[in-house]
Design a protein around this motif. Structure first.
Motif, PDB file in Angstrom:
ATOM      1  N   GLY A   1       0.802  -1.362   0.130  1.00 16.37           N
ATOM      2  CA  GLY A   1       0.111  -0.121  -0.059  1.00 16.37           C
ATOM      3  C   GLY A   1       0.746   1.326  -0.168  1.00 16.37           C
ATOM      4  N   LEU A   2       1.826   1.008   0.752  1.00 13.77           N
ATOM      5  CA  LEU A   2       2.703   2.421   0.783  1.00 13.77           C
ATOM      6  C   LEU A   2       3.428   2.617  -0.503  1.00 13.77           C
ATOM      7  CD1 LEU A   2       4.351   2.091   4.276  1.00 13.77           C
ATOM      8  CD2 LEU A   2       2.746   3.873   3.650  1.00 13.77           C
ATOM      9  N   ALA A   3       4.181   1.290  -1.069  1.00 15.31           N
ATOM     10  CA  ALA A   3       4.644   1.485  -2.636  1.00 15.31           C
ATOM     11  C   ALA A   3       3.640   2.221  -3.389  1.00 15.31           C
ATOM     12  CB  ALA A   3       5.043   0.100  -2.778  1.00 15.31           C
ATOM     13  N   SER A   4       2.350   1.705  -3.475  1.00 18.72           N
ATOM     14  CA  SER A   4       1.290   2.252  -4.365  1.00 18.72           C
ATOM     15  C   SER A   4       1.120   3.784  -4.156  1.00 18.72           C
ATOM     16  CB  SER A   4      -0.020   1.573  -4.418  1.00 18.72           C
ATOM     17  OG  SER A   4       0.206   0.035  -4.562  1.00 18.72           O
ATOM     18  N   SER A   5       1.153   4.210  -2.756  1.00 17.75           N
ATOM     19  CA  SER A   5       1.172   5.751  -2.365  1.00 17.75           C
ATOM     20  C   SER A   5       2.182   6.463  -2.829  1.00 17.75           C
ATOM     21  CB  SER A   5       0.768   5.886  -0.817  1.00 17.75           C
ATOM     22  OG  SER A   5      -0.368   5.131  -0.383  1.00 17.75           O
TER      23      SER A   5
ATOM     24  N   ALA B   1      -5.220  18.868  -5.004  1.00 18.98           N
ATOM     25  CA  ALA B   1      -6.057  18.461  -4.068  1.00 18.98           C
ATOM     26  C   ALA B   1      -6.794  17.202  -3.868  1.00 18.98           C
ATOM     27  CB  ALA B   1      -6.848  19.737  -3.792  1.00 18.98           C
ATOM     28  N   VAL B   2      -7.380  16.867  -5.147  1.00 19.63           N
ATOM     29  CA  VAL B   2      -8.313  15.837  -5.178  1.00 19.63           C
ATOM     30  C   VAL B   2      -7.399  14.449  -5.289  1.00 19.63           C
ATOM     31  CG1 VAL B   2      -9.359  14.631  -7.102  1.00 19.63           C
ATOM     32  CG2 VAL B   2     -10.208  16.692  -6.484  1.00 19.63           C
ATOM     33  N   THR B   3      -6.249  14.446  -5.711  1.00 16.04           N
ATOM     34  CA  THR B   3      -5.402  13.299  -5.858  1.00 16.04           C
ATOM     35  C   THR B   3      -4.589  13.055  -4.665  1.00 16.04           C
ATOM     36  OG1 THR B   3      -3.685  14.767  -7.103  1.00 16.04           O
ATOM     37  CG2 THR B   3      -5.390  13.494  -8.492  1.00 16.04           C
ATOM     38  N   THR B   4      -4.719  13.937  -3.633  1.00 17.57           N
ATOM     39  CA  THR B   4      -4.299  13.385  -2.540  1.00 17.57           C
ATOM     40  C   THR B   4      -5.077  12.173  -1.820  1.00 17.57           C
ATOM     41  OG1 THR B   4      -5.689  15.052  -1.209  1.00 17.57           O
ATOM     42  CG2 THR B   4      -3.399  15.796  -1.646  1.00 17.57           C
ATOM     43  N   ALA B   5      -6.186  11.816  -2.370  1.00 19.36           N
ATOM     44  CA  ALA B   5      -7.014  10.788  -1.881  1.00 19.36           C
ATOM     45  C   ALA B   5      -6.140   9.408  -2.657  1.00 19.36           C
ATOM     46  CB  ALA B   5      -8.490  10.790  -2.775  1.00 19.36           C
ATOM     47  N   GLY B   6      -5.431   9.700  -3.513  1.00 17.74           N
ATOM     48  CA  GLY B   6      -4.850   8.353  -4.126  1.00 17.74           C
ATOM     49  C   GLY B   6      -3.497   8.318  -3.432  1.00 17.74           C
TER      50      GLY B   6
ATOM     51  N   ALA C   1      -2.799   3.369   1.216  1.00 16.19           N
ATOM     52  CA  ALA C   1      -2.018   3.267   2.395  1.00 16.19           C
ATOM     53  C   ALA C   1      -3.463   2.676   3.505  1.00 16.19           C
ATOM     54  CB  ALA C   1      -1.249   4.422   2.982  1.00 16.19           C
ATOM     55  N   VAL C   2      -4.280   3.556   3.691  1.00 15.21           N
ATOM     56  CA  VAL C   2      -5.359   3.093   4.640  1.00 15.21           C
ATOM     57  C   VAL C   2      -5.812   1.906   4.429  1.00 15.21           C
ATOM     58  CG1 VAL C   2      -7.720   3.959   5.367  1.00 15.21           C
ATOM     59  CG2 VAL C   2      -5.851   5.503   4.929  1.00 15.21           C
ATOM     60  N   VAL C   3      -6.096   1.321   3.239  1.00 14.68           N
ATOM     61  CA  VAL C   3      -6.788   0.102   2.850  1.00 14.68           C
ATOM     62  C   VAL C   3      -5.700  -1.152   3.128  1.00 14.68           C
ATOM     63  CG1 VAL C   3      -7.727  -1.361   1.237  1.00 14.68           C
ATOM     64  CG2 VAL C   3      -8.277   0.963   1.230  1.00 14.68           C
ATOM     65  N   GLY C   4      -4.494  -0.764   2.846  1.00 17.93           N
ATOM     66  CA  GLY C   4      -3.479  -1.763   3.176  1.00 17.93           C
ATOM     67  C   GLY C   4      -3.387  -2.135   4.711  1.00 17.93           C
ATOM     68  N   HIS C   5      -3.419  -0.931   5.584  1.00 16.56           N
ATOM     69  CA  HIS C   5      -3.590  -0.984   6.939  1.00 16.56           C
ATOM     70  C   HIS C   5      -4.677  -1.719   7.470  1.00 16.56           C
ATOM     71  CE1 HIS C   5      -3.144   0.054  11.181  1.00 16.56           C
ATOM     72  NE2 HIS C   5      -4.343   0.488  11.284  1.00 16.56           N
ATOM     73  N   LEU C   6      -6.054  -1.463   6.919  1.00 19.00           N
ATOM     74  CA  LEU C   6      -7.278  -2.377   7.172  1.00 19.00           C
ATOM     75  C   LEU C   6      -6.964  -3.660   6.914  1.00 19.00           C
ATOM     76  CD1 LEU C   6      -9.828   0.267   5.937  1.00 19.00           C
ATOM     77  CD2 LEU C   6      -9.265  -0.309   8.178  1.00 19.00           C
ATOM     78  N   VAL C   7      -6.457  -4.194   5.893  1.00 22.31           N
ATOM     79  CA  VAL C   7      -6.346  -5.608   5.496  1.00 22.31           C
ATOM     80  C   VAL C   7      -5.339  -5.970   6.422  1.00 22.31           C
ATOM     81  CG1 VAL C   7      -5.801  -6.972   3.676  1.00 22.31           C
ATOM     82  CG2 VAL C   7      -6.930  -5.116   3.103  1.00 22.31           C
ATOM     83  N   ASP C   8      -4.284  -5.478   6.611  1.00 30.63           N
ATOM     84  CA  ASP C   8      -3.414  -6.117   7.540  1.00 30.63           C
ATOM     85  C   ASP C   8      -3.941  -6.322   8.959  1.00 30.63           C
ATOM     86  OD1 ASP C   8      -1.165  -6.820   6.001  1.00 30.63           O
ATOM     87  OD2 ASP C   8      -0.158  -4.846   6.305  1.00 30.63           O
ATOM     88  N   SER C   9      -4.656  -5.393   9.519  1.00 34.62           N
ATOM     89  CA  SER C   9      -5.135  -5.565  10.900  1.00 34.62           C
ATOM     90  C   SER C   9      -6.479  -6.313  11.110  1.00 34.62           C
ATOM     91  CB  SER C   9      -5.363  -4.121  11.471  1.00 34.62           C
ATOM     92  OG  SER C   9      -6.426  -3.253  10.623  1.00 34.62           O
ATOM     93  N   ARG C  10      -7.335  -6.487   9.769  1.00 44.19           N
ATOM     94  CA  ARG C  10      -8.572  -7.011   9.822  1.00 44.19           C
ATOM     95  C   ARG C  10      -8.650  -8.163   8.947  1.00 44.19           C
ATOM     96  NH1 ARG C  10     -12.905  -2.009  10.410  1.00 44.19           N
ATOM     97  NH2 ARG C  10     -11.669  -0.681  12.024  1.00 44.19           N
ATOM     98  N   GLY C  11      -7.792  -8.586   8.212  1.00 40.58           N
ATOM     99  CA  GLY C  11      -7.907  -9.610   7.319  1.00 40.58           C
ATOM    100  C   GLY C  11      -8.678  -9.169   6.193  1.00 40.58           C
TER     101      GLY C  11
END
Length: 438
Positions: free
Chosen positions: A65-69, A381-386, A391-401
């Motif tokens: 996720g960090l590499a993609s970010s 401003a908009v692409t800060t979402a990217g 990274a947020v989803v990567g953390h969610l997957v690591d923490s919650r499967g």
């Protein structure tokens, strides 16, 4: 590049506002559609090869996720800088330089190396691709008057969808049979071919000057220019720019997740095979393409009949975001892989369809002399979402499967709800544009 390429000619004779675009306008628009196809094919490689890259490099979901970010680290900065530069340098040359840099940026990771090389190449690619959408829209819209911009704006945005739809099956096959680094060489080669065609056929349109925009003749053009350069700060302070940017941010959040994490969700979260995931990932983009063209048709029809852009653009676009929010938020309420996949397709397809509304709304708000900067800064401003979303989803997957994927969809739905309300509440370029010249 000559001195004539540095700035538009504001005192040339303006084309009539009701003149229908000629063949050259549609040739340039077609090339820009392909430009955006290449742009998103470049972006989608990592998402399509997520499992292969993680296995090859031994990465956790958070690492990937960090590499993609990292792609978005300089993305926004470049969008602002090049967007403002496009108010002075002809977009034709900026687009050509960008396309060449895309191909160059693929080479380091394609040749080999580990995580550091991958991150470095993605940062360079992001810097080169950051200004792509606003400059491409600026170049396309310069061939059309305001009331005819919905279709070309939608077609350029549609290039994003077509890039994923056409690239996903082919790149998935290349990845499975020849490896993910070979896929990088493929997209690099396509970028070079586009650059050659654009150098031969690309051009800037007649509606790039303030005189053309207003339909003034040459004698009146200087007075038009004198009042058509409000500060960027005033543009960014309008409710229309703020509302458009907020709504587009939530839409781009969905786009970022579709590019980076949707293939993994379909495979690991919903149990589809790798081959099926490579095909299914195109469905929300295909559905979004239908929505995009439908929105352009409805918006154009309303505006030609005198409906204000507050309704024709802001509220039509806001309605799409609200419907997308409803589909995403309904995901936990259904059982079965098919039902969840259908809601993903509908939610992300609707949610990711705001880009054209954003571009043509800001193009209506900002005068031509400030349009590139206004579009580029919005895009930044908009692409800060990217930068944030993968990274947020990567953390969610690591923490919650695998349940982390569903949490990510719910978060996307909540954001789309906010974005839809912002579009409904704030967007009104017919109100705000005259105030910029007061």
């Amino acid at each position: 590049m000559t001195a004539a390429d540095i700035a538009p000619r504001p005192f040339d004779e303006a084309p009539p506002a009701d003149r229908k675009p000629g063949a050259r306008a549609w040739i340039v628009t077609g090339l820009l559609v392909v430009f955006m196809m290449v742009n998103f094919a470049d972006k989608s490689v990592l998402g399509l090869a997520a499992d292969e890259i993680r296995a090859d490099m031994g990465l956790s979901a958070t690492d990937f996720g960090l590499a993609s970010s990292a792609f978005f680290l300089l993305f926004s900065v470049a969008a602002v800088g090049v967007g403002m530069l496009s108010d002075r340098v002809r977009p034709k040359w900026l687009l050509l330089i960008m396309a060449v840099l895309w191909s160059v940026a693929q080479a380091p990771a394609a040749l080999g190396g580990g995580l550091a090389v991958l991150i470095g190449s993605r940062i360079l690619l992001g810097a080169a691709e950051g200004p792509a959408f606003p400059v491409a829209q600026q170049a396309a819209l310069s061939w059309f008057p305001n009331h005819r911009r919905n279709l070309p704006g939608a077609l350029v945005t549609l290039g994003v969808t077509l890039g994923v739809i056409t690239a996903a099956p082919g790149l998935t096959w290349v990845i499975q049979h020849h490896g993910w680094r070979a896929a990088l060489w493929v997209v690099a080669g396509v970028g070079v071919v586009w650059a050659v065609l654009w150098a031969l056929l690309g051009a800037d349109g007649p509606y790039r000057s303030d005189a053309a925009e207003t339909g003034s003749d040459a004698a009146d053009a200087r007075s038009v220019i004198a009042v058509a350069k409000p500060s960027y700060r005033r543009i960014f302070g309008t409710r229309t720019w703020i509302g458009t940017t907020a709504a587009y941010f939530t839409s781009y959040w969905c786009v970022a997740l579709m590019v980076v994490w949707l293939p993994s969700y379909l495979h690991n979260g919903l149990g589809h095979s790798s081959a099926a995931s490579g095909t299914l990932v195109a469905l929300p983009w295909a559905f979004g393409a239908v929505v995009l063209l439908g929105q352009a048709g409805v918006t154009g029809w309303l505006m030609r009949r005198g409906v204000s852009s507050r309704w024709a653009r802001g509220r039509v676009g806001g309605s799409l975001l609200l419907l997308g929010a409803a589909a995403c938020l309904a995901l936990p309420l259904v059982d079965g892989t098919g039902a969840k996949t259908a809601l993903l397709v509908i939610g992300f397809g609707l949610g990711g369809s705001f880009a054209t509304v954003a571009a043509v709304t800001v193009a209506e708000l900002a005068p031509p002399a400030r349009r590139g900067g206004a579009l580029g800064t919005m895009n930044a401003a908009v692409t800060t979402a990217g930068l944030i979303a993968p990274a947020v989803v990567g953390h969610l997957v690591d923490s919650r499967g695998t349940t982390g994927y569903e949490s990510a969809v719910l978060l996307s739905g909540a954001l789309l709800l906010v974005g839809g309300l912002a579009a409904f509440t704030f967007i009104d370029p017919a109100r705000d544009a005259p105030r910029l010249h007061a």
